[in-house]
Design an enzyme around this catalytic site. Structure first.
Site, mmCIF file in Angstrom:
data_model
loop_
_atom_site.group_PDB
_atom_site.id
_atom_site.type_symbol
_atom_site.label_atom_id
_atom_site.label_comp_id
_atom_site.label_asym_id
_atom_site.label_seq_id
_atom_site.Cartn_x
_atom_site.Cartn_y
_atom_site.Cartn_z
ATOM 1 N N SER A 244 -12.717 37.332 9.094
ATOM 2 C CA SER A 244 -13.183 36.044 8.794
ATOM 3 C C SER A 244 -12.030 35.035 9.382
ATOM 4 C CB SER A 244 -13.169 35.788 7.306
ATOM 5 O OG SER A 244 -11.544 35.469 6.670
ATOM 6 N N LYS A 245 -12.730 33.991 9.411
ATOM 7 C CA LYS A 245 -12.019 32.671 9.956
ATOM 8 C C LYS A 245 -10.637 32.539 9.492
ATOM 9 C CE LYS A 245 -13.754 28.709 9.721
ATOM 10 N NZ LYS A 245 -14.991 27.720 9.805
ATOM 11 N N ARG A 246 -10.165 32.795 8.269
ATOM 12 C CA ARG A 246 -9.221 32.826 7.832
ATOM 13 C C ARG A 246 -8.087 33.712 8.384
ATOM 14 N NH1 ARG A 246 -10.463 34.223 2.633
ATOM 15 N NH2 ARG A 246 -12.584 33.865 3.348
#
Ligand code: GLU
Length: 459
Positions: A244-246
């Site tokens: 994920s982007k995080r």
């Protein structure tokens, strides 16, 4: 045999995610392998979150990857009339119905179910049944349309990736297929579209497995032929959590910007959930030849940034110099180059793992270099300075070829009583700004007499 037709159906609520890119690649390769067709559909029914910028990014990334589509992009929001026609048909057939529950009603239903320890399912208040009296239609409430899901029985399919899957209809409820504003929901629009577009094989991420029973039931209610489904396992980050982007770069465009080759990205994504023996490095053409829908992995794949970098380096190395010279161009950001660029790419491609790294080397030939003080201190010893002057004098007059430059080096070494590294290292530091370069005569040749002499003199 029915024609093989696959599709990718991204929602334009952000960039093209690596997971979607992998699904696109598999769908594309499957269609190509069987001489079929591949469709791009933009699922933009989440009006609040869909943006034109996302559409542009998705189209750009698909183009960059080289996954050409035979039809599309088809936009769901341009098909509202068609969805309405199907809704009307289902209402008439009794496979769909109007539901006037307000959000408050649904909240109360949920609370009561939770209090009883039951699963949260719509209680079918508004579903017509023989002899059933429906509540009075409330004033001012715009209805949603719900699908009359079968109340019992089992939905089963043989998943192309996961194998046989069965889910009981008692586990699922009558889902909303059209919102009060007339916009259809994903599970309904996807069925109408895949049906209308004669999609034969649906590949998608396994987060959609729970949606598939509803979709199969809708196909059946419409009397439509079912496609085959293949649900690809998630891609995990190197920490074992869903990518994920995080936790790092997950947009295809990030890799374009970082100097990855689409060939390498496709190669890496292909291996992330599929294999062809022990083959690690291959082209899209080879993948198309091999990708027949078998050897798809059932278990999650783990993203490995170092492996991707390695795959990229292999493709970079294998690329013809002229091609590389074109690919590196966008990373030079307007730098004016000349015919030397091809030779520079050829000389440096072995030691670069991205186009950005290659672009860094290219700059050294066209822009000023800044040798580090510690490199100068280490290599530019007083003993070597007279030899540098001697070399400069010789380079002023030699024919400007790598072999003549090499001969000049040898003469200076003999005259000054030095070993090659004692002379080559300071020359590299002065000319390229670093002691680590490929063969010094090649580097000097490509750098050009004027620049070489002025850089050697600038110490
Ligand atoms: N719009 C859906 C998504 O992006 C498509 C899922 C599907 O392929 O059916 O997840």
């Amino acid at each position: 045999m029915t024609k093989i037709r696959t599709r990718i159906a991204p929602s334009p609520t952000g960039f093209l995610h690596l997971g979607t890119a992998r699904t696109a690649l598999y769908s594309w390769a499957y269609a190509r392998h069987y001489g079929g067709e591949f469709v791009l559909r933009i699922e933009d029914t989440d009006v609040a979150r869909s943006t034109q910028d996302s559409v542009d990014q998705i189209l750009h990334s698909m183009h960059w990857l080289g996954l050409a589509y035979d039809e599309g992009p088809v936009y769901q929001m341009q098909r509202l009339q068609r969805y309405q026609a199907v809704i009307d048909q289902m209402l008439a057939a009794g496979t769909a119905y109007r539901c006037y529950c307000t959000p408050e009603d649904l909240e109360a239903m949920k609370a009561a179910q939770e209090a009883r320890g039951e699963k949260r399912l719509y209680d079918r208040t508004w579903r017509p049944a023989p002899g059933k009296v429906l509540p009075p239609i409330p004033e001012g409430v715009k209805p949603v349309i719900r699908f009359a899901n079968p109340v019992d029985g089992v939905v089963s399919w043989d998943d192309l990736v996961k194998g046989p899957i069965s889910i009981s209809n008692t586990e699922i409820d009558d889902l909303i297929i059209q919102r009060a504003d007339g916009v259809p929901t994903y599970n309904f629009a996807v069925v109408v579209d895949d049906w209308d577009m004669a999609i034969s094989h649906v590949f998608r991420g396994d987060e959609h497995i729970n949606n598939t029973p509803w979709q199969i039931n809708i196909y059946r209610a419409l009397g439509a032929a079912l496609p085959q489904f293949g649900h690809l396992p998630v891609i995990l980050g190197d920490d074992g959590q869903k990518l994920s982007k995080r936790r790092g770069a997950v947009a295809v465009s990030n890799y374009d910007e970082a100097g990855y080759l689409p060939e390498a990205m496709n190669n890496y994504l292909a291996r992330l959930g599929w294999s062809h023996g022990d083959d690690e490095i291959f082209s899209l053409e080879q993948m198309v030849q091999w990708f027949d829908g078998t050897h798809l992995s059932k278990s999650p794949a783990q993203w490995d940034a170092a492996k991707l970098l390695w795959v990229n380096a292999q493709h970079l190395k294998a690329m013809p110099d002229g091609e590389l010279a074109q690919r590196v161009q966008p990373h030079l950001k307007g730098l004016v180059t000349d015919e030397r660029l091809i030779g520079i790419c050829g000389l440096f491609k072995d030691r670069c793992d991205t186009l950005v790294a290659l672009a860094g080397w290219v700059r050294a030939f066209y822009e000023d270099v800044q040798p580090k003080a510690e490199d100068l201190a280490q290599h530019l010893t007083p003993a070597v300075v007279p030899a540098l002057d001697l070399l400069a004098a010789k380079l002023q007059n030699v024919e400007w070829t790598a072999s003549a430059i090499s001969a000049a080096f040898k003469e200076v070494l003999a005259e000054a009583g030095l070993k090659m590294p004692q002379l080559a290292m300071p020359v590299r530091v002065l000319v390229m700004g670093t002691p680590q370069t490929p063969s010094v005569d090649q580097v000097l040749f490509l750098c050009g007499r004027e620049k070489v002499l002025s850089r050697i003199a600038k110490r």
